[in-house]
Design a protein around this motif. Structure first.
Motif, PDB file in Angstrom:
ATOM      1  N   THR A 246      18.425  -9.074   2.885  1.00 42.02           N
ATOM      2  CA  THR A 246      18.840 -10.331   2.061  1.00 42.02           C
ATOM      3  C   THR A 246      18.755 -10.313   0.371  1.00 42.02           C
ATOM      4  O   THR A 246      19.562 -10.635  -0.171  1.00 42.02           O
ATOM      5  CB  THR A 246      18.000 -11.428   2.530  1.00 42.02           C
ATOM      6  OG1 THR A 246      16.558 -11.344   2.125  1.00 42.02           O
ATOM      7  CG2 THR A 246      17.989 -11.580   4.233  1.00 42.02           C
ATOM      8  N   ASP A 247      17.752  -9.519  -0.095  1.00 42.26           N
ATOM      9  CA  ASP A 247      17.374  -9.283  -1.363  1.00 42.26           C
ATOM     10  C   ASP A 247      17.642  -8.204  -2.178  1.00 42.26           C
ATOM     11  O   ASP A 247      17.224  -7.939  -3.413  1.00 42.26           O
ATOM     12  CB  ASP A 247      16.100 -10.207  -1.875  1.00 42.26           C
ATOM     13  CG  ASP A 247      16.263 -11.478  -1.315  1.00 42.26           C
ATOM     14  OD1 ASP A 247      17.116 -12.181  -1.470  1.00 42.26           O
ATOM     15  OD2 ASP A 247      14.994 -12.210  -0.755  1.00 42.26           O
TER      16      ASP A 247
ATOM     17  N   ASN B  31      24.374 -18.375   3.593  1.00 47.31           N
ATOM     18  CA  ASN B  31      22.971 -18.791   2.763  1.00 47.31           C
ATOM     19  C   ASN B  31      21.875 -19.200   3.701  1.00 47.31           C
ATOM     20  O   ASN B  31      20.848 -18.713   3.476  1.00 47.31           O
ATOM     21  CB  ASN B  31      23.474 -19.823   1.720  1.00 47.31           C
ATOM     22  CG  ASN B  31      24.348 -19.086   0.756  1.00 47.31           C
ATOM     23  OD1 ASN B  31      24.294 -17.810   0.485  1.00 47.31           O
ATOM     24  ND2 ASN B  31      25.118 -19.800  -0.229  1.00 47.31           N
ATOM     25  N   GLY B  32      22.341 -19.961   4.501  1.00 45.03           N
ATOM     26  CA  GLY B  32      21.448 -20.609   5.395  1.00 45.03           C
ATOM     27  C   GLY B  32      20.520 -19.456   6.459  1.00 45.03           C
ATOM     28  O   GLY B  32      19.429 -19.404   6.592  1.00 45.03           O
TER      29      GLY B  32
ATOM     30  N   GLN C 288      20.427 -16.365   5.587  1.00 42.23           N
ATOM     31  CA  GLN C 288      19.545 -15.299   4.782  1.00 42.23           C
ATOM     32  C   GLN C 288      18.248 -16.074   4.408  1.00 42.23           C
ATOM     33  O   GLN C 288      17.343 -15.473   4.304  1.00 42.23           O
ATOM     34  CB  GLN C 288      20.510 -15.408   3.087  1.00 42.23           C
ATOM     35  CG  GLN C 288      21.566 -13.975   3.544  1.00 42.23           C
ATOM     36  CD  GLN C 288      22.181 -13.982   2.045  1.00 42.23           C
ATOM     37  OE1 GLN C 288      22.067 -14.832   1.059  1.00 42.23           O
ATOM     38  NE2 GLN C 288      22.793 -12.967   1.840  1.00 42.23           N
ATOM     39  N   GLY C 289      18.218 -17.505   4.162  1.00 34.78           N
ATOM     40  CA  GLY C 289      17.121 -18.063   4.171  1.00 34.78           C
ATOM     41  C   GLY C 289      16.371 -18.057   5.137  1.00 34.78           C
ATOM     42  O   GLY C 289      14.929 -17.848   4.927  1.00 34.78           O
ATOM     43  N   THR C 290      16.576 -18.090   6.532  1.00 34.48           N
ATOM     44  CA  THR C 290      15.822 -18.057   7.577  1.00 34.48           C
ATOM     45  C   THR C 290      15.289 -16.907   7.628  1.00 34.48           C
ATOM     46  O   THR C 290      13.986 -16.486   7.889  1.00 34.48           O
ATOM     47  CB  THR C 290      16.633 -18.328   8.761  1.00 34.48           C
ATOM     48  OG1 THR C 290      17.206 -19.623   8.835  1.00 34.48           O
ATOM     49  CG2 THR C 290      16.093 -17.996  10.083  1.00 34.48           C
TER      50      THR C 290
ATOM     51  N   ARG D 171      14.793 -14.522   5.362  1.00 37.85           N
ATOM     52  CA  ARG D 171      13.802 -14.352   4.149  1.00 37.85           C
ATOM     53  C   ARG D 171      12.384 -14.913   4.465  1.00 37.85           C
ATOM     54  O   ARG D 171      11.666 -14.277   4.143  1.00 37.85           O
ATOM     55  CB  ARG D 171      14.732 -14.959   2.641  1.00 37.85           C
ATOM     56  CG  ARG D 171      13.721 -14.556   1.470  1.00 37.85           C
ATOM     57  CD  ARG D 171      14.582 -15.384   0.500  1.00 37.85           C
ATOM     58  NE  ARG D 171      15.493 -14.611   0.174  1.00 37.85           N
ATOM     59  CZ  ARG D 171      16.796 -15.493   0.112  1.00 37.85           C
ATOM     60  NH1 ARG D 171      16.915 -16.675   0.658  1.00 37.85           N
ATOM     61  NH2 ARG D 171      17.997 -14.622  -0.249  1.00 37.85           N
ATOM     62  N   HIS D 172      12.591 -16.110   4.728  1.00 37.29           N
ATOM     63  CA  HIS D 172      11.122 -16.704   5.034  1.00 37.29           C
ATOM     64  C   HIS D 172      10.510 -16.133   6.313  1.00 37.29           C
ATOM     65  O   HIS D 172       9.180 -15.827   6.016  1.00 37.29           O
ATOM     66  CB  HIS D 172      11.597 -18.476   5.508  1.00 37.29           C
ATOM     67  CG  HIS D 172      10.317 -19.117   5.797  1.00 37.29           C
ATOM     68  ND1 HIS D 172       9.570 -19.601   4.986  1.00 37.29           N
ATOM     69  CD2 HIS D 172       9.785 -19.515   6.969  1.00 37.29           C
ATOM     70  CE1 HIS D 172       8.374 -20.204   5.549  1.00 37.29           C
ATOM     71  NE2 HIS D 172       8.743 -19.824   7.050  1.00 37.29           N
TER      72      HIS D 172
END
Length: 322
Positions: free
Chosen positions: A281-282, A292-293, A295-297, A299-300
Motif C-alpha cells: 500500500t505504501d 483507496n478504501g 488500501q486503508g483496510t 494499511r490498518h
C-alpha cells in the motif's frame, strides 16, 4: 536484437522475426518472437522501472534471472520456462514460450474467482523443494551474491520506503531489513507472486526471477502469501477459498524445511508477511487493483499485526484475515 536471434540459432540468416510486445511487467521489456525456427520469449531488463516512484536498478539483473532459470531448470525440470540463449553484453535472454491457453496466469485465475487450494499447495511444494535443494549446493552462495540488487529491488523499495511513510514503524522495518540481509540460507526467487506463476498442466511454472539472491527463504514464503492475503482480505467471492489456499501453501512448504529449524523460519516469515502487506500500500510498488478504501483496510490491518509481533506464520495469517 535480431542479431541475437541469428547468433544463437533462433532465426535464419537475415531473418528479423515477428516481435510482439507482452504486457504485465514493470521492470523489463518482454516480447513473443516468432521465426522460422519457432516461437520464443525474449526479455530485456530496464534501468528505470515503470512505476510512479523514482526506482532504478542495475540491468545486470538480467544475468541473475538467467542463472536462476538455469539452476532451477536443473533442480526441478519444467518448473521454469526452458532457458534457450543468453547475451550478457546486450542484456537479453531467450526462453521457451508457454502459450496462455495451456499455461494461464495464476493471478488472472484468482482475480477471476477461481481459487484452487490444491494448486496453492503445489506452489508451496515447489518453493520449498527449491529452497531445500539449493541450501545444500555449495556453488550457489557465490553465484547469487546479488545483495545490492536485492537491496535495491526489495529491501529498500518495500521496507525502507514504507518506513519513510510510517515513522513509528521505522525500527521494526529497518530491523527486518538487517535480519533479512544477514540471513544466507537458500536460493531466493524474490518475486514469487501469482502474477509470476503460470498454472501449467503439470503444475506451477515460475517466471521473472530477476531478483534472485542467495539469502533468506522466509522472504519467498512471505512474499507469495502477501498476495494471497491481500486478495482474500479485499475481494468479494473467493476470499474464503484463497485463505484456505494460503494455509495449504504453508503446510506443503514446511514439509521441505530441513536446512534450519522450522520454528526460526516461521518466526521470520511471521513478521515479513505484514510488513510486505503494508509495503503493497505504501512502498514503491503498490498493488494496482486496490481502491483507496481497500488500501486503508489493509494499511490498518498490517500495522496492527506488525505491532502485535506474531511468532509464527500461522498466527500472522490468522491476524491478517480477522
Amino acid at each position: 536484437m535480431t542479431a541475437f536471434l541469428e547468433e544463437n540459432g533462433l532465426a535464419a540468416s537475415g531473418e528479423s522475426g515477428d516481435w510482439t510486445p507482452l504486457a504485465g511487467g514493470v521492470s523489463s521489456d518482454i516480447w513473443r518472437v516468432t521465426t522460422s525456427r519457432g516461437t520464443f520469449c525474449v526479455k530485456r531488463a530496464l534501468a528505470k522501472l515503470r512505476v510512479a516512484a523514482d526506482w532504478e536498478a542495475d540491468v545486470g539483473r538480467n544475468a541473475y534471472e538467467w542463472a536462476y532459470m538455469q539452476t532451477v531448470s536443473a533442480l526441478r525440470p519444467g518448473s521454469v520456462p526452458l532457458p534457450l540463449a543468453h547475451d550478457p553484453a546486450r542484456g537479453l535472454f531467450a526462453m521457451e514460450w508457454l502459450p496462455p491457453g495451456t499455461h494461464p496466469l495464476w493471478k488472472s485465475q484468482l482475480l477471476g474467482g477461481v481459487a484452487d487450494p490444491g494448486f496453492a499447495g503445489m506452489v508451496g511444494d515447489l518453493i520449498g523443494s527449491i529452497h531445500a535443494a539449493s541450501a545444500v549446493d555449495p556453488s550457489l552462495p557465490d553465484r547469487f551474491a546479488t545483495d545490492a540488487n536485492f537491496h535495491a529491488l526489495r529491501l529498500d523499495a518495500y521496507f525502507l520506503a514504507t518506513a519513510r511513510v510510517h515513522d513509528d514503524l521505522s525500527d521494526i522495518l529497518t530491523g527486518l531489513v538487517r535480519q533479512t540481509a544477514g540471513t544466507k540460507l537458500a536460493l531466493v526467487h524474490g518475486d514469487v507472486s501469482p502474477k509470476n506463476i503460470l498454472a501449467g498442466p503439470d503444475g506451477p511454472v515460475l517466471l521473472d526471477a530477476e531478483v534472485a539472491w542467495f539469502g533468506d527463504p522466509a522472504f519467498d514464503l512471505a512474499f507469495c502469501l502477501t498476495h494471497l492475503i491481500i486478495k482474500a482480505k479485499v475481494l468479494d467471492g473467493p476470499g474464503h477459498e484463497i485463505a484456505t489456499a494460503a494455509r495449504l501453501l504453508v503446510e506443503r512448504y514446511f514439509r521441505h524445511v530441513n536446512w534450519e529449524s522450522p520454528e526460526r523460519l516461521s518466526a521470520r516469515a511471521a513478521m515479513l508477511l505484514p510488513a510486505l502487506v503494508l509495503a503493497r500500500t505504501d512502498g514503491k510498488s503498490p498493488v494496482e487493483y486496490l481502491d483507496n478504501g481497500q488500501q486503508g483496510t489493509l494499511r490498518h490491518c498490517a500495522r496492527g499485526v506488525l505491532l502485535a509481533s506474531p511468532k509464527t506464520i500461522q498466527e500472522s495469517i490468522a491476524l491478517l484475515l480477522l
